[in-house]
Every structure is written in structure tokens, then in C-alpha cells.
Motif scaffolding. Structure first.
Motif, PDB file in Angstrom:
ATOM      1  N   ASP A  81       0.819  -1.035   0.285  1.00  0.00           N
ATOM      2  CA  ASP A  81       0.111  -0.006  -0.013  1.00  0.00           C
ATOM      3  C   ASP A  81       0.854   1.338   0.030  1.00  0.00           C
ATOM      4  OD1 ASP A  81      -2.364   1.350  -0.061  1.00  0.00           O
ATOM      5  OD2 ASP A  81      -2.503   1.563   2.213  1.00  0.00           O
ATOM      6  N   ASN A  82       2.105   1.194  -0.262  1.00  0.00           N
ATOM      7  CA  ASN A  82       3.054   2.207  -0.471  1.00  0.00           C
ATOM      8  C   ASN A  82       3.442   2.457  -2.011  1.00  0.00           C
ATOM      9  OD1 ASN A  82       4.653   0.414  -0.186  1.00  0.00           O
ATOM     10  ND2 ASN A  82       6.211   1.429   1.385  1.00  0.00           N
ATOM     11  N   GLU A 101      -5.832   9.370  -3.524  1.00  0.00           N
ATOM     12  CA  GLU A 101      -6.035   8.615  -4.788  1.00  0.00           C
ATOM     13  C   GLU A 101      -4.789   9.000  -5.680  1.00  0.00           C
ATOM     14  OE1 GLU A 101      -8.644   8.750  -8.655  1.00  0.00           O
ATOM     15  OE2 GLU A 101      -9.752   7.910  -6.869  1.00  0.00           O
ATOM     16  N   SER A 102      -3.795   7.902  -6.027  1.00  0.00           N
ATOM     17  CA  SER A 102      -2.578   8.278  -6.521  1.00  0.00           C
ATOM     18  C   SER A 102      -2.881   8.783  -8.065  1.00  0.00           C
ATOM     19  CB  SER A 102      -1.794   7.021  -6.655  1.00  0.00           C
ATOM     20  OG  SER A 102      -0.733   7.308  -7.472  1.00  0.00           O
ATOM     21  N   PRO A 103      -2.486   9.818  -8.639  1.00  0.00           N
ATOM     22  CA  PRO A 103      -2.573  10.417  -9.938  1.00  0.00           C
ATOM     23  C   PRO A 103      -1.639   9.675 -10.921  1.00  0.00           C
ATOM     24  CG  PRO A 103      -1.266  11.973  -8.795  1.00  0.00           C
ATOM     25  CD  PRO A 103      -1.575  10.660  -7.599  1.00  0.00           C
ATOM     26  N   TYR A 104      -0.831   8.922 -10.433  1.00  0.00           N
ATOM     27  CA  TYR A 104       0.212   8.272 -11.207  1.00  0.00           C
ATOM     28  C   TYR A 104       0.710   6.851 -10.794  1.00  0.00           C
ATOM     29  CZ  TYR A 104       3.896   9.438  -8.027  1.00  0.00           C
ATOM     30  OH  TYR A 104       4.491   9.276  -6.933  1.00  0.00           O
ATOM     31  N   ASP A 105       1.299   6.131 -11.925  1.00  0.00           N
ATOM     32  CA  ASP A 105       1.668   4.815 -11.648  1.00  0.00           C
ATOM     33  C   ASP A 105       3.395   4.821 -11.256  1.00  0.00           C
ATOM     34  OD1 ASP A 105      -0.423   3.059 -12.046  1.00  0.00           O
ATOM     35  OD2 ASP A 105       0.005   3.046 -14.391  1.00  0.00           O
ATOM     36  N   ALA A 106       3.736   3.942 -10.119  1.00  0.00           N
ATOM     37  CA  ALA A 106       5.052   3.918 -10.026  1.00  0.00           C
ATOM     38  C   ALA A 106       5.622   3.183 -11.071  1.00  0.00           C
ATOM     39  CB  ALA A 106       5.290   3.046  -8.691  1.00  0.00           C
ATOM     40  N   THR A 107       7.037   3.597 -11.246  1.00  0.00           N
ATOM     41  CA  THR A 107       7.650   2.941 -12.521  1.00  0.00           C
ATOM     42  C   THR A 107       7.456   1.300 -12.302  1.00  0.00           C
ATOM     43  OG1 THR A 107       9.314   4.676 -12.497  1.00  0.00           O
ATOM     44  CG2 THR A 107       9.907   2.511 -13.208  1.00  0.00           C
ATOM     45  N   SER A 200      13.814   0.837  -9.611  1.00  0.00           N
ATOM     46  CA  SER A 200      13.407   2.366  -9.463  1.00  0.00           C
ATOM     47  C   SER A 200      12.575   2.599  -8.073  1.00  0.00           C
ATOM     48  CB  SER A 200      12.440   3.012 -10.637  1.00  0.00           C
ATOM     49  OG  SER A 200      12.101   4.058 -10.324  1.00  0.00           O
ATOM     50  N   ARG A 201      12.728   3.463  -7.463  1.00  0.00           N
ATOM     51  CA  ARG A 201      11.738   3.734  -6.173  1.00  0.00           C
ATOM     52  C   ARG A 201      10.700   4.901  -6.639  1.00  0.00           C
ATOM     53  NH1 ARG A 201      14.057   6.881  -2.607  1.00  0.00           N
ATOM     54  NH2 ARG A 201      15.764   7.393  -4.061  1.00  0.00           N
ATOM     55  N   TYR A 202      10.783   5.442  -8.084  1.00  0.00           N
ATOM     56  CA  TYR A 202       9.740   6.608  -8.491  1.00  0.00           C
ATOM     57  C   TYR A 202       8.284   5.700  -8.236  1.00  0.00           C
ATOM     58  CZ  TYR A 202       6.888   9.484 -11.298  1.00  0.00           C
ATOM     59  OH  TYR A 202       6.002  10.470 -11.791  1.00  0.00           O
ATOM     60  N   GLY A 203       7.681   6.494  -7.424  1.00  0.00           N
ATOM     61  CA  GLY A 203       6.133   6.086  -7.018  1.00  0.00           C
ATOM     62  C   GLY A 203       6.337   5.226  -5.740  1.00  0.00           C
ATOM     63  N   LEU A 211      17.765   4.266   2.036  1.00  0.00           N
ATOM     64  CA  LEU A 211      17.602   2.738   2.491  1.00  0.00           C
ATOM     65  C   LEU A 211      16.322   2.339   1.646  1.00  0.00           C
ATOM     66  CD1 LEU A 211      17.936   3.783   6.141  1.00  0.00           C
ATOM     67  CD2 LEU A 211      19.619   2.728   5.026  1.00  0.00           C
ATOM     68  N   ASP A 212      15.517   2.744   1.119  1.00  0.00           N
ATOM     69  CA  ASP A 212      14.108   1.951   0.864  1.00  0.00           C
ATOM     70  C   ASP A 212      14.645   1.409  -0.569  1.00  0.00           C
ATOM     71  OD1 ASP A 212      12.877   3.255   2.722  1.00  0.00           O
ATOM     72  OD2 ASP A 212      12.154   4.981   1.308  1.00  0.00           O
ATOM     73  N   GLN A 213      14.015   0.082  -0.771  1.00  0.00           N
ATOM     74  CA  GLN A 213      14.200  -0.575  -2.140  1.00  0.00           C
ATOM     75  C   GLN A 213      12.971  -1.399  -2.212  1.00  0.00           C
ATOM     76  OE1 GLN A 213      17.130  -1.152  -5.341  1.00  0.00           O
ATOM     77  NE2 GLN A 213      15.380   0.282  -4.737  1.00  0.00           N
TER      78      GLN A 213
END
Length: 488
Positions: A81-82, A101-107, A200-203, A211-213
Motif C-alpha cells: 500500500d505504499n 488517490e494516486s494520480p500516477y503509476d510507480a515505475t 526504481s523507487r519512483y512512485g 535505504l528504501d528499495q
């Protein structure tokens, strides 16, 4: 048709491409399984069954017309959910984003859609990925399918529990200090944290950006291999992605243990539970009998990984979460008409206890007069940890250690002691600080029938070797495991 949910990822992929199975039948079986068992597991926050079934019908139509998007067309996958999906709620299991509500998709989501995967959002998590048990979700506590009185791990507990309960064959999570590997270990499945910059962490809604992956969960190794190939790669929308040779799933093959040098730890230096300790030593003995050389490593710096991690992670979280202020998006509380009150009341009502704790810790460590004493020193210690891993891989091919010092603990057992909860990640956080890849592999069950996980680690961008060792490890009798069909 209900038995379809107990197929492995590789079996599902094979049957779909042989046209001996339709995506609609498969998805229907998973939706029925979710309807049957998720009231006990609580992995999903919500589910739009009609939308998901329509995706499955479209996939089947593509196969009939010979216009499939890829060999993965029609395979279901769960999304934490993130990770943003256009037109879907992305709440990070937090009240402050409950209606966002997200306006775009994560990569990564764009890549999955291009391949024809059937997306199953939204999987429960610790709020803003802050936790080790999924008890910090603002909406519900996910449960371990092997024992629903116990936690599934965290923060990606919903993603792990969904796969372990056979509600999905694969899913995506995020790993900041062990949030893929630790729940994979406690739920008896495979979970990979790729090299930082590989995916990619975009989105991905940020917790601690350095640190995030994003990484995959799967009920078999082929799912891990395929998802890494699909998700990996340079992304112009994320400047932290690395320009390296693309990972290819077909490059992974079982590695021979004979002649390999395996880095191991001294078990008496850490407080492992007896069952975890015993299984670890049994596996090491088995590998040694197969010709591997065990190389004891000096993990003395590991005792500093938890304080170093929490200083850096909370500092970055303090900065990243400052955007959630009630002004641009998310929860807004207005009572006095004053700007300061709008900020404080929106954030007080929207953030949970653990998120507030980490924001306060991070703000303190970054404040004037304390920056050098805390955050600055933590960054220097991080360099030492990274250097230690580089030194390790000059003398060993792979590091093998338990993923978690214990098996799954009971719901509520550690919530009153944050420090004890943080210690659950003692074997995983150093990997994120160093940026190296690691995978948690099932290693059988303890005497209570709870899964044990073994973590493998290799050097930067050496996922081919990592997954080769993981595949070989999965063939050991000591590591065999069956996921529960009945959820009690």
C-alpha cells in the motif's frame, strides 16, 4: 478449481502459456481464497473484485487473439500500500492518506502493467513502512498464516502473508531495514532486497530515501528471478537508479557448494532462539559436507547497525514526512483558522504513535547542536559498515546467516517495548546501510511449526550469484517447507 491457489508461481506461468489454464479461472480461485481466509489473515485493506476480474478477462482475450503482452500475461500479483497505482488509494496504511488517490503509476507498476500482470492492491503494512510486525497499521493487524495468533513480520506483512496464505503467488513489498526479508522469513516464503539503485523507487512513498528499495515476494525461486528482471533497470525518473548491466533471469542457475567460501557468524554473539540457532548450524554442517568452506567473519560492527540505522532512517523520515501537512493533500483538520494549528492538528490526527516517535527522533538528531553528535556520527559509522561488507567479499563468495533471531512472536508481545521490537531487525539493517543485495529463503519449521528463514548476501549488483546460491539452498532437505492450506 480451489486447488489452483496452491500452485507455485512457476506452475502457474507454465499452465497459462500452455493454455491449460485461463487467467479468469485463476483469478476467480484466488478471489474465492481471499474471501475464505482473509478475515483471519487480514492481508488486504480492500479489493475491487470486478476490476480485477475484468483485467483477467482482457488477458484471456489477448491470449485467444495471439496478442499477449508477455509470457507473464494474466499472472496475479499483490501490491503493497505504499506503491502508487494510478486511480487507486495509496494510503501507506495511515489515516493521513486514507483517501489519497494516486494520480500516477510507480515505475514498477508501469512495468508490471506492460507485461500484463493482474494487479491486486492494496496489501496491509506498518504505517509508512515503520515497523517490524504490521501492528502499526492504522487499519488492522495482519496475522501469520502459520499461526494467526502471531505476527507476519513487517513492514511488508500484508504482502508476505498474502503469499504464505496462498491468496497470491507473488507480491511486491519495500525494504528499508529488513521489511521484505524479515516477513518472508517469518512467513516461510522467498523475499528479495535488491542492491540499492537496482530497482526504481519512483512512485514508492518514501520513508528513508537512502535505504528504501522495492523487491519481490514469491512462493518459489522462479518468481523472484522473473520479477527482478522485470523490475530492474535505469529510470530517468529516479536519479538513484544505477546504470549497470541488466539482470537476466535466465542467467541464474544452481551453484555448486563445493569449493565455495561461505561467510558465517558466531552464533554465541547474538541472542538467537534455540530452534533458529540449531537450524542454522545444521545447514552450515550440511553445506560443509558438500565441500563448502566456512569462513568465520567479524560481525562486531553489527551491534552498531540498529542505532546507526534508526538515526539515519528517522532523520530521513522526519524530512520526507514533512510534506504531509494538511495543505496540499491528505487529511486536513481545521478548527481555529491558524496555520500552525492546521499543521499540528492534521499531523496529530493523521499519524500513528510509531510514526510520531520516529519523526521526533529524526527531528532531534537533525537539530542544531545535535547534528554532529548523532546524525553526523551515524553517517560515519555507515561508511565503516559499508567498508566492512566490501572487505567480507574479498574473502567469501556469499554470507549466510539467519534472517531473524527468532521465529514469529505473538501479536502484542513487543508493542510496549519499542527497543525490543527494533532488535528484531538486527540481522537485516546492516544490509540496507551497505546497499548490498540479500534474500531470505525458507529453512524449514521450528518445533512449534513456525517458519525459519536463512539470509544470503552478496556484493553490490551481484544478484545473479545471490539467486544462484538461493536456488541451490532451496534444494536442501533441511530447507523444504509447505505453506499451510488450512488457516486456523
Amino acid at each position: 478449481m480451489k486447488d489452483l491457489v496452491f500452485l507455485t508461481y512457476s506452475e502457474i506461468k507454465k499452465k497459462l502459456n500452455e493454455n491449460s489454464l485461463t487467467s479468469f479461472d485463476l483469478v476467480t480461485a484466488y478471489l474465492e481464497r481471499i474471501q475464505s481466509v482473509d478475515s483471519k489473515v487480514k492481508a488486504f485493506l480492500n479489493l475491487n473484485a470486478d476490476k480485477i476480474l475484468n483485467q483477467a478477462k482482457e488477458s484471456d482475450e489477448r491470449r485467444k487473439s495471439g496478442k499477449i503482452l508477455s509470457e507473464f500475461d494474466g499472472i496475479p500479483i499483490g501490491i503493497k500500500d505504499n506503491i502508487c497505482i494510478r486511480g487507486e488509494i495509496t494510503s501507506c496504511s495511515s489515516k493521513i492518506l486514507e483517501n489519497f488517490e494516486s494520480p500516477y503509476d510507480a515505475t514498477v507498476v508501469s512495468k508490471l502493467k506492460e507485461k500484463g500482470f493482474i494487479l491486486f492492491p492494496r496489501l496491509n503494512m506498518d504505517e509508512f513502512a515503520m515497523g517490524s510486525s504490521t501492528e502499526n497499521s492504522a487499519f488492522q493487524t495482519s496475522k501469520n498464516p502459520f499461526d494467526t495468533e502471531r505476527i507476519p513480520g513487517g513492514s511488508s506483512g500484508g504482502s508476505a502473508a498474502a503469499v504464505a496464505a496462498s491468496m497470491l503467488p507473488i507480491s511486491l513489498g519495500s525494504d528499508t531495514g529488513g521489511s521484505i526479508r524479515q516477513p518472508a522469513s517469518l512467513c516461510g516464503i522467498w523475499g528479495l532486497k535488491p542492491t540499492y539503485g537496482r530497482v526504481s523507487r519512483y512512485g514508492l512513498v518514501a520513508y528513508a530515501s537512502s535505504l528504501d528499495q522495492i523487491g519481490p515476494f514469491s512462493n518459489d525461486m522462479e518468481g523472484i528471478n522473473d520479477l527482478l528482471e522485470i523490475l530492474a533497470g535505469l529510470d530517468t525518473k529516479d536519479q538513484t537508479t544505477a546504470k549497470v548491466t541488466n539482470f537476466e533471469a535466465k542467467s541464474v542457475s544452481d551453484l555448486e557448494w563445493k569449493g565455495k567460501k561461505i561467510g558465517v557468524m558466531k552464533t554465541d554473539e547474538f541472542n538467537f532462539s534455540p530452534d533458529v540457532n540449531t537450524r542454522y548450524l545444521e545447514i552450515l554442517k550440511d553445506l560443509e559436507s558438500k565441500g563448502a568452506t566456512l569462513v568465520p567473519l567479524d560481525f562486531s560492527l553489527l551491534k552498531y547497525a540498529i542505532p546507526v540505522y534508526y538515526l539515519i532512517a528517522t532523520a530521513e523520515c522526519s524530512s520526507n514526512l514533512s510534506r504531509f501537512d494538511g495543505i496540499r493533500y491528505g487529511l486536513r483538520k481545521e478548527s481555529t483558522g491558524k496555520l500552525d494549528d492546521l499543521y499540528s492538528e492534521s499531523r496529530s490526527a493523521g499519524f500513528g504513535k510509531e510514526v510520531k516517535r520516529r519523526i521526533l527522533l529524526g527531528t532531534f538528531s537533525l537539530s542544531s547542536g545535535y547534528y554532529d553528535a548523532y546524525y553526523g556520527k551515524a553517517q560515519k559509522a555507515r561508511v565503516l559498515i559499508r567498508k566492512q561488507y566490501a572487505d567480507f567479499f574479498k574473502s567469501v563468495d556469499v554470507i549466510l546467516q539467519p534472517t531473524s533471531p527468532t521465529t514469529a512472536f505473538k501479536v502484542g508481545e513487543k508493542t510496549k517495548d519499542p527497543i525490543q521490537m527494533y532488535q528484531a531487525d538486527i540481522l537485516t539493517t546492516s544490509v540496507n546501510l551497505a546497499g548490498v543485495p540479500a534474500i531470505s529463503c525458507p529453512a524449514g519449521l521450528d518445533q512449534n511449526g513456525l517458519p525459519i528463514g536463512i539470509q544470503l548476501t552478496t556484493s553490490h549488483f551481484d544478484e545473479t550469484k545471490l539467486l544462484g546460491f538461493a536456488s541451490a539452498l532451496s534444494k536442501l532437505d533441511l530447507c523444504k517447507i509447505s505453506l499451510p492450506k488450512e488457516i486456523k
